[in-house]
Design a protein around this motif. Sequence first.
Motif, PDB file in Angstrom:
ATOM      1  N   UNK A 168     -32.828  -9.628  10.467  1.00  0.00           N
ATOM      2  CA  UNK A 168     -31.654  -9.018   9.848  1.00  0.00           C
ATOM      3  C   UNK A 168     -32.086  -7.650   9.347  1.00  0.00           C
ATOM      4  N   UNK A 169     -31.461  -6.602   9.871  1.00  0.00           N
ATOM      5  CA  UNK A 169     -31.770  -5.235   9.462  1.00  0.00           C
ATOM      6  C   UNK A 169     -30.591  -4.723   8.650  1.00  0.00           C
ATOM      7  N   UNK A 170     -30.857  -4.407   7.377  1.00  0.00           N
ATOM      8  CA  UNK A 170     -29.822  -3.929   6.465  1.00  0.00           C
ATOM      9  C   UNK A 170     -29.925  -2.425   6.305  1.00  0.00           C
ATOM     10  N   UNK A 171     -28.839  -1.723   6.651  1.00  0.00           N
ATOM     11  CA  UNK A 171     -28.734  -0.279   6.482  1.00  0.00           C
ATOM     12  C   UNK A 171     -27.818  -0.057   5.287  1.00  0.00           C
ATOM     13  N   UNK A 172     -28.393   0.416   4.199  1.00  0.00           N
ATOM     14  CA  UNK A 172     -27.653   0.546   2.947  1.00  0.00           C
ATOM     15  C   UNK A 172     -26.835   1.834   2.926  1.00  0.00           C
ATOM     16  N   UNK A 173     -25.709   1.781   2.222  1.00  0.00           N
ATOM     17  CA  UNK A 173     -24.818   2.925   2.065  1.00  0.00           C
ATOM     18  C   UNK A 173     -24.734   3.274   0.574  1.00  0.00           C
ATOM     19  N   UNK A 174     -23.958   4.307   0.281  1.00  0.00           N
ATOM     20  CA  UNK A 174     -23.733   4.688  -1.112  1.00  0.00           C
ATOM     21  C   UNK A 174     -25.021   5.076  -1.814  1.00  0.00           C
ATOM     22  N   UNK A 175     -25.192   4.607  -3.041  1.00  0.00           N
ATOM     23  CA  UNK A 175     -26.336   4.978  -3.878  1.00  0.00           C
ATOM     24  C   UNK A 175     -27.662   4.452  -3.343  1.00  0.00           C
ATOM     25  N   UNK A 176     -27.629   3.535  -2.384  1.00  0.00           N
ATOM     26  CA  UNK A 176     -28.868   2.992  -1.818  1.00  0.00           C
ATOM     27  C   UNK A 176     -29.222   3.589  -0.455  1.00  0.00           C
ATOM     28  N   UNK A 177     -28.407   4.518   0.047  1.00  0.00           N
ATOM     29  CA  UNK A 177     -28.739   5.217   1.294  1.00  0.00           C
ATOM     30  C   UNK A 177     -29.879   6.174   1.005  1.00  0.00           C
TER      31      UNK A 177
END
Length: 157
Positions: free
Chosen positions: A101-110
């Motif tokens: 599972x590869x999680x690509x974070x958005x918002x403040x965690x990008x």
Amino acid sequence: MATEIEHKFLVCNESWREQAHASQDFEQGYLCGDGPASVRVRIEGEQANINIKAATVGTVRAEYEYSIPIEEAREMLACLCVAPPVVKTRYWVRHAGHTWEVDVFAGANAPLVVAEIELNTVDEAFERPDWLGEEVSDDPRYYNHALAFEPYSSWGA
């Protein structure tokens, strides 16, 4: 007791994208800030669940998860969370007999990108793909609960 055996790694390049066979947007928030467990509500597409996970660091933790109505999950995310929700897109990538599972974070965690593998036993062998970087299973900053309270963008250089 339900147990999760999971290893977490940073991702060092984009070559995993060629192997991704599915993806899903996630929005999740936490209903408590500290204690012996994290309590999370998550929307995954048109499904929702509540998850209770032991607040321990490492590769093995107690975990319980239950489906809930999506409208109730939206209400909880809007009114009950103690920190802003974590937003990410999860991609599933098959490699050498396992699904990552590869999680690509958005918002403040990008622009954080983290890969996880869940195993059936603590000593189960797995092959590391070439896009895998440093293991961060023992670094609490990379847990979604921690990212809700101290986003990746706030860590500084």
